[in-house]
Design a protein around this motif. Structure first.
Motif, PDB file in Angstrom:
ATOM      1  N   LYS A  83       0.828  -1.209   0.000  1.00 30.84           N
ATOM      2  CA  LYS A  83       0.000   0.000   0.000  1.00 30.84           C
ATOM      3  C   LYS A  83       0.860   1.256   0.000  1.00 30.84           C
ATOM      4  CE  LYS A  83      -3.889  -2.183   2.431  1.00 30.84           C
ATOM      5  NZ  LYS A  83      -4.763  -2.135   3.620  1.00 30.84           N
ATOM      6  N   ILE A  84       2.072   1.134   0.555  1.00 31.66           N
ATOM      7  CA  ILE A  84       2.982   2.281   0.643  1.00 31.66           C
ATOM      8  C   ILE A  84       4.167   2.025  -0.277  1.00 31.66           C
ATOM      9  CG2 ILE A  84       4.490   3.597   2.165  1.00 31.66           C
ATOM     10  CD1 ILE A  84       2.607   2.902   4.451  1.00 31.66           C
ATOM     11  N   ILE A  85       4.372   2.884  -1.289  1.00 28.77           N
ATOM     12  CA  ILE A  85       5.447   2.660  -2.255  1.00 28.77           C
ATOM     13  C   ILE A  85       6.475   3.790  -2.275  1.00 28.77           C
ATOM     14  CG2 ILE A  85       4.015   1.231  -3.754  1.00 28.77           C
ATOM     15  CD1 ILE A  85       3.601   3.682  -5.531  1.00 28.77           C
ATOM     16  N   SER A  86       6.271   4.806  -1.442  1.00 24.13           N
ATOM     17  CA  SER A  86       7.236   5.909  -1.416  1.00 24.13           C
ATOM     18  C   SER A  86       7.356   6.448  -0.002  1.00 24.13           C
ATOM     19  CB  SER A  86       6.801   7.037  -2.360  1.00 24.13           C
ATOM     20  OG  SER A  86       5.642   7.679  -1.871  1.00 24.13           O
ATOM     21  N   LEU A  87       8.427   7.189   0.233  1.00 20.98           N
ATOM     22  CA  LEU A  87       8.636   7.776   1.558  1.00 20.98           C
ATOM     23  C   LEU A  87       7.563   8.814   1.886  1.00 20.98           C
ATOM     24  CD1 LEU A  87      10.507   7.596   3.958  1.00 20.98           C
ATOM     25  CD2 LEU A  87      11.971   9.328   2.893  1.00 20.98           C
ATOM     26  N   PRO A  88       7.159   9.693   0.983  1.00 16.48           N
ATOM     27  CA  PRO A  88       6.043  10.602   1.308  1.00 16.48           C
ATOM     28  C   PRO A  88       4.756   9.861   1.647  1.00 16.48           C
ATOM     29  CG  PRO A  88       7.232  11.421  -0.599  1.00 16.48           C
ATOM     30  CD  PRO A  88       7.789  10.060  -0.302  1.00 16.48           C
ATOM     31  N   ALA A  89       4.490   8.743   0.938  1.00 18.56           N
ATOM     32  CA  ALA A  89       3.285   7.964   1.243  1.00 18.56           C
ATOM     33  C   ALA A  89       3.376   7.371   2.647  1.00 18.56           C
ATOM     34  CB  ALA A  89       3.104   6.858   0.212  1.00 18.56           C
ATOM     35  N   LEU A  90       4.596   6.997   3.061  1.00 14.95           N
ATOM     36  CA  LEU A  90       4.793   6.466   4.415  1.00 14.95           C
ATOM     37  C   LEU A  90       4.473   7.535   5.455  1.00 14.95           C
ATOM     38  CD1 LEU A  90       5.794   4.175   6.269  1.00 14.95           C
ATOM     39  CD2 LEU A  90       8.111   5.064   5.959  1.00 14.95           C
ATOM     40  N   LEU A  91       4.934   8.756   5.217  1.00 12.18           N
ATOM     41  CA  LEU A  91       4.643   9.840   6.155  1.00 12.18           C
ATOM     42  C   LEU A  91       3.165  10.206   6.137  1.00 12.18           C
ATOM     43  CD1 LEU A  91       7.734  12.179   5.554  1.00 12.18           C
ATOM     44  CD2 LEU A  91       7.358  10.560   7.423  1.00 12.18           C
ATOM     45  N   SER A  92       2.522  10.101   4.975  1.00 13.45           N
ATOM     46  CA  SER A  92       1.094  10.405   4.884  1.00 13.45           C
ATOM     47  C   SER A  92       0.253   9.436   5.701  1.00 13.45           C
ATOM     48  CB  SER A  92       0.639  10.369   3.425  1.00 13.45           C
ATOM     49  OG  SER A  92       1.277  11.358   2.669  1.00 13.45           O
ATOM     50  N   ALA A  93       0.785   8.223   5.904  1.00 18.70           N
ATOM     51  CA  ALA A  93       0.061   7.229   6.694  1.00 18.70           C
ATOM     52  C   ALA A  93      -0.085   7.666   8.151  1.00 18.70           C
ATOM     53  CB  ALA A  93       0.772   5.883   6.617  1.00 18.70           C
ATOM     54  N   GLY A 130      -0.996  10.646   9.000  1.00 22.26           N
ATOM     55  CA  GLY A 130      -1.962  11.730   9.054  1.00 22.26           C
ATOM     56  C   GLY A 130      -1.518  13.017   8.408  1.00 22.26           C
ATOM     57  N   LEU A 131      -0.320  13.062   7.836  1.00 26.49           N
ATOM     58  CA  LEU A 131       0.154  14.278   7.186  1.00 26.49           C
ATOM     59  C   LEU A 131      -0.466  14.404   5.799  1.00 26.49           C
ATOM     60  CD1 LEU A 131       3.962  14.101   8.075  1.00 26.49           C
ATOM     61  CD2 LEU A 131       2.161  15.309   9.299  1.00 26.49           C
ATOM     62  N   SER A 132      -0.645  15.635   5.346  1.00 25.99           N
ATOM     63  CA  SER A 132      -1.163  15.845   3.997  1.00 25.99           C
ATOM     64  C   SER A 132      -0.106  15.402   2.982  1.00 25.99           C
ATOM     65  CB  SER A 132      -1.513  17.314   3.779  1.00 25.99           C
ATOM     66  OG  SER A 132      -0.342  18.116   3.779  1.00 25.99           O
ATOM     67  N   GLU A 133      -0.556  15.087   1.774  1.00 30.00           N
ATOM     68  CA  GLU A 133       0.368  14.583   0.755  1.00 30.00           C
ATOM     69  C   GLU A 133       1.460  15.602   0.428  1.00 30.00           C
ATOM     70  OE1 GLU A 133       0.317  13.095  -3.919  1.00 30.00           O
ATOM     71  OE2 GLU A 133      -1.560  13.450  -2.838  1.00 30.00           O
ATOM     72  N   THR A 134       1.076  16.865   0.264  1.00 29.25           N
ATOM     73  CA  THR A 134       2.046  17.903  -0.089  1.00 29.25           C
ATOM     74  C   THR A 134       3.044  18.130   1.036  1.00 29.25           C
ATOM     75  OG1 THR A 134       0.423  19.012  -1.499  1.00 29.25           O
ATOM     76  CG2 THR A 134       2.329  20.301  -0.786  1.00 29.25           C
ATOM     77  N   PHE A 135       2.528  18.204   2.277  1.00 31.45           N
ATOM     78  CA  PHE A 135       3.426  18.433   3.418  1.00 31.45           C
ATOM     79  C   PHE A 135       4.357  17.242   3.615  1.00 31.45           C
ATOM     80  CE2 PHE A 135       4.423  18.276   7.991  1.00 31.45           C
ATOM     81  CZ  PHE A 135       5.067  19.504   8.121  1.00 31.45           C
TER      82      PHE A 135
END
Length: 349
Positions: free
Chosen positions: A144-154, A156-161
């Motif tokens: 489900k998570i394929i990138s470091l930003p996606a990991l941080l989004s998990a 609760g962070l917004s995608e851009t942030f």
């Protein structure tokens, strides 16, 4: 045209600066000279920052790249990285470095480029392709998570942030590492090379992701990478009437031309060849490992180590880990590649 121009610039910078992951690691681990590895770190930091800014601004859709596909095989990519890293030591340089040295008149690099291209094509579409595809199908997963930003989004962070946080942290750490060394701070040529290569990686994304965006004739979204483009380049030279010139083939031609023109302008051009049959066999073996391993890992020390990591894809971190481990095995330890020893007759043995 963009691929050709980016290649010309990379060829010139690569020749003048000696930009190469293998040279960087060898100088750092063997001689304690970390200037070249800090050049590489600076290039990677700039590439990550610039690439993520392009993505955040909507100029490039990194989701269309091979690095951020919904499924990948971590074992196959790691194994491919291992083969590539060890082959890079055997051949005394990666594919991009071989192109640069070929432009300077190094005929050893001609053999490396041809063998690498053939081995990569065999692995991608030829005799080795069926077992590669079978191994891919057996081991690939769809996390489900394929990138470091996606990991941080998990969390609760917004995608851009999440994107900007990950990019800022990694690129900032790399740039700080690069400049935290007094000799590097005085090496203006290496600083310029690091900045230039990092910006060229981002320029490749902009060229293919924005300039090349066409719903009716879509182009692959890619940047600096050398395994598949060298394979395609070798095939294009033989079958150009049945193929279409693309960004990668034009970039490969540009790297060679940029190095050649720079070598002639700076009087660095000189013919070089193999010292012995053993030297040639070692280079052939290394090129074959790089071609096959790079095809399995979806990239090389530049294609994954710079371009892939600039997307912050988790798969690229896996491939780069394999490349670094394979390089380490070739430079030190029980599997260390022994240097060629000059014999009394002046030939290497």
């Amino acid at each position: 045209m963009s691929g050709l121009l980016i290649g010309l610039a990379y060829g010139a910078v690569g020749l003048l600066s000696g930009f190469c992951l293998l040279s960087s690691l060898r100088g750092w681990w063997a001689d304690g000279d970390s200037r070249l590895v800090r050049t590489y770190a600076l290039a990677l930091g700039v590439a990550i920052a610039a690439t993520q800014l392009l993505a955040a601004g909507g100029l490039v859709d990194l989701g269309k790249t091979i690095y951020l596909q919904p499924s990948f095989s971590a074992p196959l990519m790691f194994a491919g990285g291992l083969l590539f890293g060890y082959g890079m030591v055997l051949s005394n340089g990666c594919g991009s470095r071989a192109l640069v040295l070929l432009g300077r008149g190094n005929l050893r690099s001609f053999v490396v480029v041809i063998v690498l291209g053939i081995a990569a094509q065999m692995t991608l579409k030829g005799l080795i392709a069926p077992p590669r595809v079978a191994a891919l199908q057996l081991s690939q997963t769809a996390p489900k998570i394929i990138s470091l930003p996606a990991l941080l989004s998990a969390f609760g962070l917004s995608e851009t942030f999440a994107r900007m946080l990950a990019a800022s942290a990694i690129s900032g750490a790399l740039i700080i590492f690069a400049f935290a060394h007094a000799p590097f701070q005085r090496a203006w040529g290496q600083i310029a090379a690091g900045l230039a290569v990092g910006l060229l990686a981002a320029a490749g994304w902009f060229a293919t992701g924005f300039l090349g965006a066409d719903d009716f004739n879509p182009a692959a979204v890619t940047s600096l990478t050398f395994i598949a483009p060298i394979a395609d380049g070798v095939q294009y030279v033989m079958l150009s009437t049945g193929l279409t010139l693309n960004f990668g083939v034009a970039m490969v031609a540009g790297v060679f031309a940029g190095s050649l023109l720079t070598a002639l302008a700076t009087r660095r051009f000189r013919w070089e060849g193999f010292n012995s049959p053993r030297h040639m066999l070692r280079s052939i073996a290394g090129a074959a490992l790089m071609g096959a391993g790079g095809a399995m890992a979806y990239g090389c020390s530049i294609g994954q180590g710079l371009t892939g990591l600039s997307t912050l894809a988790l798969a690229s971190f896996v491939a780069v880990a394999g490349i670094l481990l394979g390089t380490a095995a070739g430079l030190r330890g029980a599997l260390r590649v022994q240097p060629l020893v000059p014999a009394q007759d002046g030939q290497a043995r």
